[in-house]
Motif scaffolding. Structure first.
Motif, short mmCIF file in Angstrom:
data_model
loop_
_atom_site.label_atom_id
_atom_site.label_comp_id
_atom_site.label_asym_id
_atom_site.label_seq_id
_atom_site.Cartn_x
_atom_site.Cartn_y
_atom_site.Cartn_z
N LEU A 662 0.91 -1.03 -0.17
CA LEU A 662 0.07 0.09 0.09
C LEU A 662 0.74 1.30 -0.20
CD1 LEU A 662 -2.75 -1.09 2.60
CD2 LEU A 662 -3.21 -0.77 0.15
N ALA A 663 2.01 1.31 0.77
CA ALA A 663 2.80 2.35 0.68
C ALA A 663 3.45 2.62 -0.55
CB ALA A 663 3.95 2.13 1.81
N SER A 664 3.62 1.64 -1.33
CA SER A 664 4.22 1.61 -2.50
C SER A 664 3.12 2.32 -3.51
CB SER A 664 4.66 0.27 -3.25
OG SER A 664 4.93 0.45 -4.68
N ALA A 665 2.01 2.11 -3.51
CA ALA A 665 0.91 2.60 -4.11
C ALA A 665 0.90 4.08 -3.62
CB ALA A 665 -0.51 1.85 -3.95
N LEU A 666 0.79 4.34 -2.66
CA LEU A 666 0.87 5.79 -2.31
C LEU A 666 1.95 6.63 -2.79
CD1 LEU A 666 -0.17 5.55 1.38
CD2 LEU A 666 -1.54 6.05 -0.33
N ARG A 667 3.06 5.98 -3.13
CA ARG A 667 4.41 6.68 -3.47
C ARG A 667 4.22 6.86 -4.73
NH1 ARG A 667 7.00 3.80 0.73
NH2 ARG A 667 7.41 2.58 -0.89
N SER A 668 3.41 6.12 -5.67
CA SER A 668 3.57 5.93 -7.09
C SER A 668 3.16 7.49 -7.67
CB SER A 668 2.57 4.99 -7.51
OG SER A 668 1.21 5.39 -7.38
N ASN A 669 3.68 7.47 -8.93
CA ASN A 669 3.59 8.87 -9.70
C ASN A 669 3.25 8.57 -10.92
OD1 ASN A 669 3.97 11.47 -10.34
ND2 ASN A 669 6.12 11.44 -11.11
N PRO A 670 1.81 8.88 -11.55
CA PRO A 670 1.00 9.77 -10.57
C PRO A 670 0.44 8.77 -9.72
CG PRO A 670 0.10 9.21 -12.79
CD PRO A 670 1.51 8.71 -12.83
N SER A 671 -0.26 9.28 -8.42
CA SER A 671 -1.00 8.51 -7.77
C SER A 671 -2.56 8.92 -7.67
CB SER A 671 -0.35 8.96 -6.20
OG SER A 671 -1.12 8.18 -5.28
N HIS A 672 -3.02 7.68 -7.87
CA HIS A 672 -4.56 7.89 -7.95
C HIS A 672 -5.39 7.71 -6.78
CE1 HIS A 672 -3.53 8.24 -12.34
NE2 HIS A 672 -2.98 7.14 -12.40
N LEU A 673 -4.91 6.94 -5.91
CA LEU A 673 -5.34 6.48 -4.61
C LEU A 673 -5.76 7.73 -3.94
CD1 LEU A 673 -6.07 3.74 -3.42
CD2 LEU A 673 -4.19 3.73 -1.99
N ARG A 674 -7.03 7.93 -3.55
CA ARG A 674 -7.68 9.12 -2.96
C ARG A 674 -8.34 8.58 -1.23
NH1 ARG A 674 -5.03 10.88 -6.20
NH2 ARG A 674 -5.38 12.53 -7.82
N GLU A 675 -8.78 7.50 -1.57
CA GLU A 675 -9.67 6.96 -0.21
C GLU A 675 -9.00 5.37 0.24
OE1 GLU A 675 -13.85 6.87 -0.85
OE2 GLU A 675 -13.83 9.17 -1.30
N LEU A 702 -3.69 11.00 -1.23
CA LEU A 702 -4.62 10.42 -0.45
C LEU A 702 -5.60 11.63 0.47
CD1 LEU A 702 -5.70 7.59 0.26
CD2 LEU A 702 -4.47 7.97 2.61
N GLU A 703 -6.76 11.55 0.43
CA GLU A 703 -7.78 12.38 0.79
C GLU A 703 -8.55 11.79 2.08
OE1 GLU A 703 -10.15 13.32 -2.16
OE2 GLU A 703 -8.67 14.40 -3.37
N LYS A 704 -8.71 10.49 1.93
CA LYS A 704 -9.58 10.14 3.19
C LYS A 704 -9.02 8.60 3.64
CE LYS A 704 -13.99 12.22 2.14
NZ LYS A 704 -15.33 12.03 1.83
N LEU A 705 -8.60 8.85 5.02
CA LEU A 705 -8.15 7.34 5.31
C LEU A 705 -9.07 6.86 6.52
CD1 LEU A 705 -6.00 5.01 5.82
CD2 LEU A 705 -4.75 6.67 7.41
N TRP A 706 -9.68 5.55 6.58
CA TRP A 706 -10.47 4.94 7.65
C TRP A 706 -9.58 4.13 8.53
CZ3 TRP A 706 -12.56 6.46 3.08
CH2 TRP A 706 -13.79 7.26 3.06
#
Length: 731
Positions: A662-675, A702-706
């Motif tokens: 998941l950290a790899s996905a958050l660092r990807s460029n461009p990053s599409h993950l918002r929630e 990332l905009e929202k994290l549960w």
């Protein structure tokens, strides 16, 4: 070259007009310019004197003559189409950055096709210098990026035509389009900015462009084609438009704002060269995404007068995922229209193209037939010219070159006059510098055309002469060459080498070449080639041997992203066994209880990424079961996670290994993950730390994290605070 003497001679008379029909009225006496905005938001100049308006009107008229026609794909021959008659609005968005993207451009298009349009901020071409609602920053320099053939140059052309016709951006007094293809030809010259403008735009001899009240827009089209040394760390500083310097120094001082600080700049580039201009010099980055699905249909209905035929073509293209994705590129729409309009409007002539290889091979046949319809003296056989062009395409492809010069053609035995006949295959671009001489620059209509011809060259040379083209670009000992000849004497051997070469490429620049090469070996495409070439050779070909080698590479390849092109290759070979297997698992629901092999995981990634559904909400739980843990699913489906906007992982048993993915996905460029929903998972200290590091990455959006019942929005507020809150909430 005689151009040096011509240039020097012209610069001696730099204050004089070179055209007798240009106005000689001076604009230097009237600098009182007042700009206002109409009720429609369009800017108009209200206080230009009559004489000044006359010069500007002549300037606009000359630009209009040059840019009002659209020459789709081909050189300036035949009957051109007025741009406004066929122009289809492109999907342009405001982008996060102008950073480099070295991925193969078809791969970028496939990625863009999966992105929901709601993710981005759309912007109209004529509005690129206008702040969006909520923005108050002035916009001086715009960088527009987009893959080859996506419509960057046509957008520039439309912008200029609208300005010249007086319908848009009338607060700008002068637009100076300076393509890098033309500027490259002046890279050894020393002259002032005033000289440069007088050379390209003789009317500027009567304009006082250094005045702050005089608003100038410079358009530098094709940064990726730049051959100038753009060293923005240079200590050469120019403040006066009469100061002489090299052309690259003039450009750098313009972009940095030392020269004409009130001027506007629009730079276009393919993504691979977008970072040549420092980010601090760019005030807005836009991205031309080509045609949306709606715009694709609009294009074909404008391009094809028979609406029933247009609808048939649209329906056919939608039936093939790979063809429909490629239609994001306007040039591919033109290719598809040329092929399908011919085939569907005539009596049935075999199978309608369903793969990229079939489409491009038909396109090649149609273009050679166009050549035969013209009254040219036939001094060279079609197949000889096609193979020469193929050699040029292959040699320049492995070097990464899209633009070639006369010496490149001569090295491949191509006569310039003969090449110009094949206007659909090799566009000859005559560039008349300073009106005194011509310099010729060559390129293929599109990168994909170059890749298809390169593959055709590799295939024909192997089947006709048993020559492996890869031997020409790799250094091998005589013993190695002999060994490889015995090992790869059959066509599957050539395919294996091509697969290996493509997988070793960091940016995938041989991916589409490989798909074409494999597709050309099928009997259906061999039949097409016999329409084109009298001698196509014969070579034993066992398709199953190539298919099994590709599947073996899929099993061994650790990068799911790199495996995606191998599945496209299987599709070109007509093998969909792996995909059918995965589809059965998905339909039956067995996939949660099935231990997938590495090749099946890769197939699952391919199926998910090529499905018709947008990667909006991805519920990972549907793939987690007794045989597949959450951590394994996250690692195997990482390409899908990276393309998703929202990922649901509530109570899935995610641990530190899953957090690393998941950290790899958050660092990807461009990053599409918002929630991201991670409620009720025992992440542990290490997992929390990995995710915290990912959240602090500048690319993370990332905009929202549960977490349990905790919801936090706008996570980019304070990275340090993120750590504290994370640890307070850890399990």
């Amino acid at each position: 070259m005689k151009s040096d003497q011509s240039m020097d001679k012209l610069l001696e008379f730099k204050g004089r007009h070179t055209s007798t029909d240009l106005s000689c009225v001076s604009m230097k006496s009237d600098r009182s310019i007042d700009t206002s905005v109409t009720s429609k938001g369009k800017h108009t100049s209200t206080d230009l004197s009559h004489d000044s308006q006359l010069v500007q009107s002549r300037f606009k008229s000359n630009l209009l003559k040059k840019f009002q026609c659209l020459y789709e794909g081909t050189a300036k021959q035949g009957n051109p189409t007025l741009l406004n008659e066929i122009y289809t609005e492109l999907y342009i968005t405001e982008s996060e950055s102008g950073e480099i993207n070295n991925e193969h451009e078809v791969r970028q298009i496939e990625t863009q096709s999966r992105r929901a349009e709601t993710e981005d901020t759309p912007i109209k071409c004529n509005d690129i210098f206008r702040p969006l609602p909520g923005q108050d920053k002035p916009i001086r320099t715009v960088l527009t990026k987009g893959v080859a053939g996506i419509g960057k140059t046509v957008s520039v052309q439309k912008f200029i035509v609208d300005w010249a016709e007086g319908t848009e951006n009338q607060d700008v007094q002068l637009i100076c389009p300076l393509p890098f293809r033309e500027l490259n030809l002046m890279k050894d010259k020393t002259l002032s900015l005033s000289d440069l403008l007088h050379v390209f735009f003789p009317e500027t001899t009567e304009m006082e462009i250094s005045s702050e009240a005089f608003k100038v827009l410079f358009i530098f089209d094709g940064l990726d084609e730049c051959r100038l040394s753009l060293n923005f760390k240079s200590e050469v500083k120019l403040c006066n438009i009469s100061e002489s310097a090299s052309v690259d120094e003039l450009l750098m001082n313009l972009i940095e704002g030392n020269l004409l600080p009130s001027a506007l700049f629009w730079i276009t580039s393919r993504p691979a060269a977008a970072d040549l201009v420092p980010s601090e010099c760019v005030h807005r980055v836009t991205e031309v995404r080509g045609f949306s699905d709606t715009q694709k249909e609009e294009y074909f209905r404008k391009r094809i007068s028979d609406q029933s035929l247009a609808n048939t073509i649209i329906t056919h293209l939608k039936s093939s995922r790979s063809l429909h994705i490629m239609c994001h590129i306007p040039v591919f729409c033109w290719i598809s229209a040329a092929v399908l309009e011919t085939m569907l409007s005539e009596a049935e002539r075999g199978e309608i193209p369903k793969t990229l290889t079939q489409m491009y091979t038909h396109f090649l046949i149609i273009q050679t037939n166009i050549r035969h319809e013209k009254d040219y003296e036939k001094r060279v056989k079609d197949e000889d010219m096609i193979l020469k062009l193929g050699k040029l395409a292959f040699q320049q492809l492995v070097k990464g070159n899209l633009i070639f010069y006369e010496e490149d053609l001569r090295e491949c035995g191509i006569d310039v006059a003969e090449a110009s006949v094949y206007s659909g295959l090799c566009t000859q671009i005559f560039r008349e510098e300073l009106g005194l001489y011509q310099v010729k620059v060559f390129c293929f209509v599109h990168l994909s055309i170059q890749e298809h011809l390169a593959a055709l060259y590799a295939h024909i040379y192997f089947t006709n002469k048993n020559i492996n083209v890869f031997d020409q670009i790799t250094k091998q000992s005589l013993l190695s060459k002999v060994f490889n000849w015995f090992k790869y004497h059959a066509l599957p051997g050539l395919h294996q080498i091509a697969v290996d070469e493509a997988l070793q490429s960091k940016n995938g620049h041989l991916d589409l070449f490989l798909r074409f090469l494999l597709g050309l070996s099928l009997e259906s495409n061999q039949t097409l080639l016999r329409e084109l070439l009298t001698q196509t050779g014969s070579c034993s070909y066992n398709k199953e041997e190539t298919v099994q080698y590709i599947k073996q590479k899929i099993r061994k390849n650790r990068s799911p992203e790199r495996s995606i092109n191998l599945f496209h290759c299987l599709n070109e070979q007509g093998d969909d066994s792996l995909m059918q297997e995965i589809q059965r698992y998905l339909t039956s629901g067995e996939i949660r209880e099935t231990k997938l092999s590495s090749s099946q995981w890769s197939a699952l990634v391919y199926v998910l990424l090529t499905s018709e559904q947008k990667m909006d909400v991805f519920d990972v739980k549907q793939f987690i079961g007794a045989r597949n843990t959450a951590d394994e699913v996250l690692q195997k489906l990482l390409p899908v996670i990276k393309e998703s906007r929202s990922v649901q992982l509530m109570k899935c048993g995610v641990t530190k290994k899953g957090c690393a993915a998941l950290a790899s996905a958050l660092r990807s460029n461009p990053s599409h993950l918002r929630e991201l929903d991670l409620s009720l998972n025992k992440l542990g200290n290490i997992g929390v730390k990995l995710l915290s590091d990912g959240l602090k990455d500048p690319h993370c959006k990332l905009e929202k994290l549960w977490r349990r019942s905790f919801i936090r929005s706008g996570y980019a507020l304070d990275p340090a605070d993120c750590d504290k809150r994370w640890y307070k909430q850890r399990d």
